[in-house]
Structures are given as structure tokens and as C-alpha cells.
Design a protein around this motif. Sequence first.
Motif, PDB file in Angstrom:
ATOM      1  N   UNK A  53       0.841  -1.204   0.000  1.00  0.00           N
ATOM      2  CA  UNK A  53       0.000   0.000   0.000  1.00  0.00           C
ATOM      3  C   UNK A  53       0.870   1.246   0.000  1.00  0.00           C
ATOM      4  N   UNK A  54       1.849   1.265   0.913  1.00  0.00           N
ATOM      5  CA  UNK A  54       2.743   2.421   0.991  1.00  0.00           C
ATOM      6  C   UNK A  54       3.564   2.537  -0.292  1.00  0.00           C
ATOM      7  N   UNK A  55       4.053   1.421  -0.793  1.00  0.00           N
ATOM      8  CA  UNK A  55       4.888   1.431  -1.987  1.00  0.00           C
ATOM      9  C   UNK A  55       4.131   1.975  -3.194  1.00  0.00           C
ATOM     10  N   UNK A  56       2.927   1.477  -3.413  1.00  0.00           N
ATOM     11  CA  UNK A  56       2.141   1.923  -4.566  1.00  0.00           C
ATOM     12  C   UNK A  56       1.759   3.390  -4.428  1.00  0.00           C
ATOM     13  N   UNK A  57       1.379   3.803  -3.218  1.00  0.00           N
ATOM     14  CA  UNK A  57       0.992   5.200  -3.007  1.00  0.00           C
ATOM     15  C   UNK A  57       2.173   6.137  -3.244  1.00  0.00           C
TER      16      UNK A  57
ATOM     17  N   UNK B  68       4.781  14.629   0.702  1.00  0.00           N
ATOM     18  CA  UNK B  68       3.999  13.413   0.942  1.00  0.00           C
ATOM     19  C   UNK B  68       4.247  12.947   2.369  1.00  0.00           C
ATOM     20  N   UNK B  69       3.185  12.603   3.083  1.00  0.00           N
ATOM     21  CA  UNK B  69       3.300  12.145   4.466  1.00  0.00           C
ATOM     22  C   UNK B  69       2.760  10.717   4.569  1.00  0.00           C
ATOM     23  N   UNK B  70       3.576   9.842   5.144  1.00  0.00           N
ATOM     24  CA  UNK B  70       3.177   8.456   5.393  1.00  0.00           C
ATOM     25  C   UNK B  70       2.954   8.298   6.883  1.00  0.00           C
ATOM     26  N   UNK B  71       1.732   7.951   7.270  1.00  0.00           N
ATOM     27  CA  UNK B  71       1.406   7.724   8.682  1.00  0.00           C
ATOM     28  C   UNK B  71       1.018   6.270   8.884  1.00  0.00           C
TER      29      UNK B  71
ATOM     30  N   UNK C 289      -3.416   1.088  11.007  1.00  0.00           N
ATOM     31  CA  UNK C 289      -3.966   2.082  10.089  1.00  0.00           C
ATOM     32  C   UNK C 289      -2.832   2.718   9.294  1.00  0.00           C
ATOM     33  N   UNK C 290      -3.010   2.773   7.999  1.00  0.00           N
ATOM     34  CA  UNK C 290      -1.995   3.341   7.107  1.00  0.00           C
ATOM     35  C   UNK C 290      -2.633   4.468   6.306  1.00  0.00           C
TER      36      UNK C 290
ATOM     37  N   UNK D  65      -4.509   7.949   0.491  1.00  0.00           N
ATOM     38  CA  UNK D  65      -4.739   6.506   0.396  1.00  0.00           C
ATOM     39  C   UNK D  65      -4.760   5.972   1.815  1.00  0.00           C
ATOM     40  N   UNK D  66      -5.891   5.395   2.214  1.00  0.00           N
ATOM     41  CA  UNK D  66      -6.028   4.880   3.575  1.00  0.00           C
ATOM     42  C   UNK D  66      -6.281   3.388   3.526  1.00  0.00           C
ATOM     43  N   UNK D  67      -5.638   2.691   4.461  1.00  0.00           N
ATOM     44  CA  UNK D  67      -5.840   1.241   4.587  1.00  0.00           C
ATOM     45  C   UNK D  67      -5.903   0.879   6.052  1.00  0.00           C
ATOM     46  N   UNK D  68      -6.767  -0.081   6.364  1.00  0.00           N
ATOM     47  CA  UNK D  68      -6.884  -0.606   7.727  1.00  0.00           C
ATOM     48  C   UNK D  68      -6.729  -2.109   7.646  1.00  0.00           C
ATOM     49  N   UNK D  69      -5.711  -2.640   8.337  1.00  0.00           N
ATOM     50  CA  UNK D  69      -5.394  -4.062   8.271  1.00  0.00           C
ATOM     51  C   UNK D  69      -5.452  -4.654   9.670  1.00  0.00           C
ATOM     52  N   UNK D  70      -6.285  -5.678   9.904  1.00  0.00           N
ATOM     53  CA  UNK D  70      -6.382  -6.300  11.227  1.00  0.00           C
ATOM     54  C   UNK D  70      -5.055  -6.964  11.631  1.00  0.00           C
TER      55      UNK D  70
END
Length: 382
Positions: free
Chosen positions: A295-299, A312-315, A324-325, A372-377
Motif C-alpha cells: 500500500x505504501x509502496x504503490x501510493x 507526501x506524508x506516510x502515517x 492504520x496506514x 490513500x487509507x488502509x486498515x489491516x487487522x
Amino acid sequence: MSTRPARWFTRLAADPVLALVFTVFSFLPFTALLGTTLGDLPKRPVDVFAVVLTLGMTLPLAVRRRWPAGSFAVVAVCFAVHESVAYPATAGTLGLLIALYSVGALQDGYRRTVAIASTVGYAVFCVVLYLRHSPNGLADFVLFYAAALAGVTIGMLVRTRRAEEVARRRLEAETAKAAERSRIARELHDVVTHHVTAMVVQSSATKYLTGSPQQVAESLDTIGDTGRRALKELRSLLSVLEATGDQPSAGKSPALDDVADLVAVIRNGGQPVELVEEGERTALPKAAGLAGYRVVQEALTNAVKYAGGHRTVVRIGYRADEVDIEVASEGAAATPDWSLSGGRGLSGLRERVQEVGGKLSAGAAADGVFRVRASIPTGSRA
């Protein structure tokens, strides 16, 4: 090494054992009551021919799996002669039922021919019994035929169930292959698109650094590092594709722990990137960690392509039950065309995240920042 030949040999070896045990069982006096009879003719004493006929109803079962129709033919003829001559009952006549089942379950070709020949042969057998003044009537002959047909039907049902199981396993294997091909294609897209984009951007920027030999050297080092990273990941993927039968020597897959290095490479390429981590790092399953990294790589790849030179900020926020990404790029187009790199960018990310039980969203906010937001359990099913 495949186990199919071994299984095939084991099955063939089991039939001679069955035939031998059944033959011995047939000559035991107390087993005669288990035999199948038809005709009810006055019995004649047992002689050598009776023994031969009994062997003819048991020993052919040794090849019932290889030649089911031939085995059944020999058993059926011996049974018909045994009953027509009116020898005493023997458990060996049960071989007819086993042979009938074997034809239904194992016969591949000429099934209709075998059925017609068997029916005609049975009709001739019934006529012989009638001419020998058998007390059995038409109802008895029909009932016996129905019992024989039931044995064949049971075999056919087993054959159908076995074929359905084979088809199910084949479908599962094909589905697994398709899923693996899709996974490899997605991995190739992520690896190639990101690294090649970074190398192209970096090499294009290098020509403007001719006044600073040190910066040129650093830029070239960054390009070299990016190329080596790409080769490393490609080797890992290609090892999976090798049809050698050996276990692939898969290297360590990227994970969220590697995001810092990824950000450093992008930053060295001239893109202003900031990494913010919140909470205590949580160990994720391999597939979930890889999904987060992609996700981070593609964004970041798309930030370089569509928002070059903008912040660009990566959190990454580590929570008790999920990670949470968020990757926010300033100055990006309102709806950047993520399909320029093969049509797998955003859709591929969403599919990857969903596979590990997470969610992904992407879009431009009112402030013009593309997020771009992602939530991964953390307990991802993957």
C-alpha cells in the motif's frame, strides 16, 4: 516423487489378496449358507468340476480392477453353469455380486455392450433353468435380475461420486493456480512499477546535478540500490515459477518494518517524504505485513508520478487490533490515473487488502490532498 504409481500398485495388489481369501472362505463348510442360488434344482454331489466352477467364481476377482468386464464374464458363466448343473450352494457364488459391483464402478468403455450381453446371457440362463424344470417362475427370475441390477447401480453411484470428487479436486487445483498466477502478476506489477518508476525519476533528475559531483554520485548510488532491490524481489518471485519440483528459496518478503528504507529511497530520489509512526509496532502475519508495505509502496510510486516535488506524508498507526496506514500527497491530481501502470494499481491494492481482511479507500479531499487509507487487522486471516 509422485505417489500415484504406488497407489495404483497397492490397489492392484489388494485384489489378488481379496480373491485368495475369498477362495479359502468359499470352501469352508459353514459358509455355504451365505451363497446365492437360483433355480432350486435337485442338488448333485460335489465333484472336481464343482471345485473348478467355484474357483472360477472367486479367482477372477484378482483382476477385477484391471479387467472388470472380463472378470465379470468368467464369474457369471461359472455361476450359470454351477446353478444349471445344480451343485450345492457355496459362498463362492457371492463372487457374482462383487463382479457386478466392479463392472458398475470400474468399467470404462463398452458399458452398453456389456449391459446388453449380460442381459442376453441372463435370459439364456433363465431359459436353461426353465427347460430343466426349475420350480422358479418368472417373478423369481425378475427379482434376481433386479438384485443384480442393484449391485451394478451401487457400483455406478460409487463411480459417479468418485468422478465428482476428481472433478472437484481438479477445479480446486485450477482455482488455486489461477489465484497464484494473479498473486504473482500483482507482485510483479508492484515490484516493477515502483522500482522502475523510482529509477526513471532519479535518472531524469541526475542530469540537473552536473554541478555537484557528490550529488551525482549519491543519485547514482540510489539508482543502483533501487535496481538491486528490484532484482532481489524479482528473484524471489521467479523462484516460485521454477518448475523444478524443489522448494523455492523464497527470500524475506517486505513488511511494514521495511517502510522506513522505502521512504529513504524515495526521499533520496528528490521526493519530499515524511514518515510518522504512532503506537508500538505490532507483529503482523506475513501476508498482512506485505499488503501494508505494498500500500505504501504503490501510493509513493504514484506520488512520484503525479505529485512530483510535492510533500507526501506516510502515517502508520499501530493499534491493539489493527494497523492504520495513510499516505497523503499534496499537489496530486484530483483523480490521478492509477491505471497507467498496467491497470492493477488501486484495484490491485484493494484486492490485496481485502484478502487479509482489511479495507482500503483512496481519493482527493477538499484541501486538495490525495489520500490513500488502509486498515489491516493485526489478527488477519491471511
